[in-house]
Design a protein around this motif. Structure first.
Motif, mmCIF file in Angstrom:
data_model
loop_
_atom_site.group_PDB
_atom_site.id
_atom_site.type_symbol
_atom_site.label_atom_id
_atom_site.label_comp_id
_atom_site.label_asym_id
_atom_site.label_seq_id
_atom_site.Cartn_x
_atom_site.Cartn_y
_atom_site.Cartn_z
ATOM 1 N N ARG A 3 -1.963 -7.872 -8.896
ATOM 2 C CA ARG A 3 -1.702 -6.529 -9.034
ATOM 3 C C ARG A 3 -0.954 -6.027 -10.628
ATOM 4 N N ALA A 82 0.135 8.087 -3.434
ATOM 5 C CA ALA A 82 -0.062 8.087 -1.983
ATOM 6 C C ALA A 82 -1.373 8.379 -1.787
ATOM 7 N N SER A 83 -2.020 9.446 -2.396
ATOM 8 C CA SER A 83 -3.441 9.942 -1.926
ATOM 9 C C SER A 83 -4.469 8.685 -2.563
ATOM 10 N N ALA A 84 -4.052 7.982 -3.483
ATOM 11 C CA ALA A 84 -4.859 6.648 -3.757
ATOM 12 C C ALA A 84 -4.674 5.432 -2.925
ATOM 13 N N GLY A 85 -3.728 5.463 -2.068
ATOM 14 C CA GLY A 85 -3.400 4.205 -1.630
ATOM 15 C C GLY A 85 -2.675 3.082 -2.436
ATOM 16 N N ILE A 86 -1.866 3.793 -3.299
ATOM 17 C CA ILE A 86 -1.224 2.932 -4.376
ATOM 18 C C ILE A 86 0.215 2.870 -4.037
ATOM 19 N N PRO A 87 0.867 1.661 -3.867
ATOM 20 C CA PRO A 87 2.376 1.584 -3.585
ATOM 21 C C PRO A 87 3.399 2.142 -4.832
ATOM 22 N N SER A 88 4.318 2.970 -4.298
ATOM 23 C CA SER A 88 5.283 3.265 -5.297
ATOM 24 C C SER A 88 6.516 3.389 -5.449
ATOM 25 N N ARG A 105 2.653 11.610 4.467
ATOM 26 C CA ARG A 105 1.867 10.342 3.896
ATOM 27 C C ARG A 105 2.426 8.903 4.233
ATOM 28 N N GLU A 106 4.058 8.960 4.166
ATOM 29 C CA GLU A 106 4.788 7.759 4.561
ATOM 30 C C GLU A 106 4.439 7.657 6.058
ATOM 31 N N GLY A 109 1.433 5.561 6.754
ATOM 32 C CA GLY A 109 1.443 4.414 5.911
ATOM 33 C C GLY A 109 1.598 4.229 4.774
ATOM 34 N N ALA A 110 1.697 4.967 3.916
ATOM 35 C CA ALA A 110 1.889 4.970 2.454
ATOM 36 C C ALA A 110 3.125 4.333 2.032
#
Length: 338
Positions: A3, A82-88, A105-106, A109-110
């Motif tokens: 990634r 989070a809305s795009a499903g990207i870990p941050s 969001r968390e 599952g974010a």
């Protein structure tokens, strides 16, 4: 999974995070910052592609974001990730804007990893083991002082030119949760807080911020006193723990933990390896704890282990900060949620 790591914000911390990723062998790194000078510096120093915005970066495929923008902008990028499903991963926070949505969001599952840098400090790791192992016996009091001089943070720019001069994101205000994040892992959560929060001296560019936070925390069996300031002319981080059978002293300028054993009436030293500090930084601010923190984020992204600081805990820490400010303003004692 392969990634791309997108580092958003190329100031002091963003550049550090690029170094961390490269130290871990990561090569797919993209930098984002609206400032042309920061982009140029990051590209020259670290040979990474840089862009003025996320849209311009146009990164495709699996990603992970490292958000190193000023604290009052954290929520913008956290929500987008989070809305795009990207870990941050996000730097230490001091404002809770958008927190309710992010907590939801968390819960869904974010992966949102709030910074907990000092939890990776080798001395603090050992202090946690010493206290948990009962080597000091029953604790009677804890005193912690974290002090710095605000103009020393960024010697290359004026205090007024970045977020530490703003009242909501002021330097001293930011460091309170930075310290509390590790203190609660060692000593657990406080029950009440009283405080004195005030401005004590004049620092050019920091006219509107409080420069000193003095908190008294009721830990149940013992009190914990935390003083954070940005007026100390010598950078200080000093911990004193009094116990029934011993005493612990950690002064980061000494480079060791000192333990007193009442049974033998002797002091002993526990040394630790901080690792090298980046040129231009205080010698006590080693890079290794930041590298270990980003390694923990990478492990969380790959599903190997949960990140050790959850957003809910980060929010609870901010609650202690806000309660301390209310207690100071009202000359009261604030009861904290359990």
């Amino acid at each position: 999974m392969s990634r791309t790591f997108v580092v958003i914000g190329l100031g002091s911390m963003g550049k550090r995070r690029i170094r961390c990723l490269q130290a871990l062998g990561m090569t797919a790194i993209v930098g984002v910052d609206p400032r042309e000078d920061r982009c140029a510096e990051a590209a020259a120093r670290y040979q990474v592609p840089v862009h003025a915005s996320l849209d311009a970066a146009a990164v495709s495929g699996p990603q992970a974001w490292i958000i190193s923008v000023p604290p009052d902008l954290h929520h913008v990028y956290l929500e987008r990730a989070a809305s795009a499903g990207i870990p941050s991963f996000v730097e230490a926070s001091v404002v809770d804007t958008g927190m309710a949505s992010l907590l939801a969001r968390e819960e869904a599952g974010a992966l949102i990893a709030p910074s907990a840098t000092l939890c990776f400090h080798p001395a603090i790791r050992q202090i946690r083991d010493i206290v948990a192992g009962g080597r000091l016996g029953r604790l009677s009091s804890v005193s912690m002082h974290s002090g710095q001089y605000l103009p020393d943070w960024h010697t290359y720019e004026a205090v007024s030119d970045y977020y530490v001069s703003n009242r909501d994101t002021g330097g001293a205000r930011e460091i309170v949760p930075f310290e509390l994040t590790w203190l609660v892992t060692v000593f657990d959560w406080p029950r009440t807080v009283s405080a004195q929060v005030r401005k004590t001296i004049e620092i050019p560019g920091a006219e509107t911020i409080d420069d000193t936070y003095a908190l008294m925390l009721d830990m149940g069996a013992f009190p914990l006193q935390l003083t954070v300031d940005v007026v100390s002319r010598v950078a200080t981080r000093r911990l004193l723990v009094n116990g029934e059978t011993g005493q612990l002293v950690w002064d980061w300028n000494e480079g060791c933990i000192r333990l007193y054993d009442a049974a033998t009436a002797e002091w002993s030293k526990i040394e630790y390896d901080l690792g090298k500090a980046e040129a231009g930084y205080n010698a006590n601010i080693g890079e290794q704890m930041y590298i270990d923190e980003i390694r923990a984020f990478c492990d969380a992204v790959d599903g190997l282990a949960p990140f050790p600081n959850a957003l809910g805990d980060d929010h609870r820490i901010l609650g202690v900060l806000y309660a301390a400010e209310r207690a100071s303003a009202n000359r009261s004692v604030e009861v904290l949620p359990s």
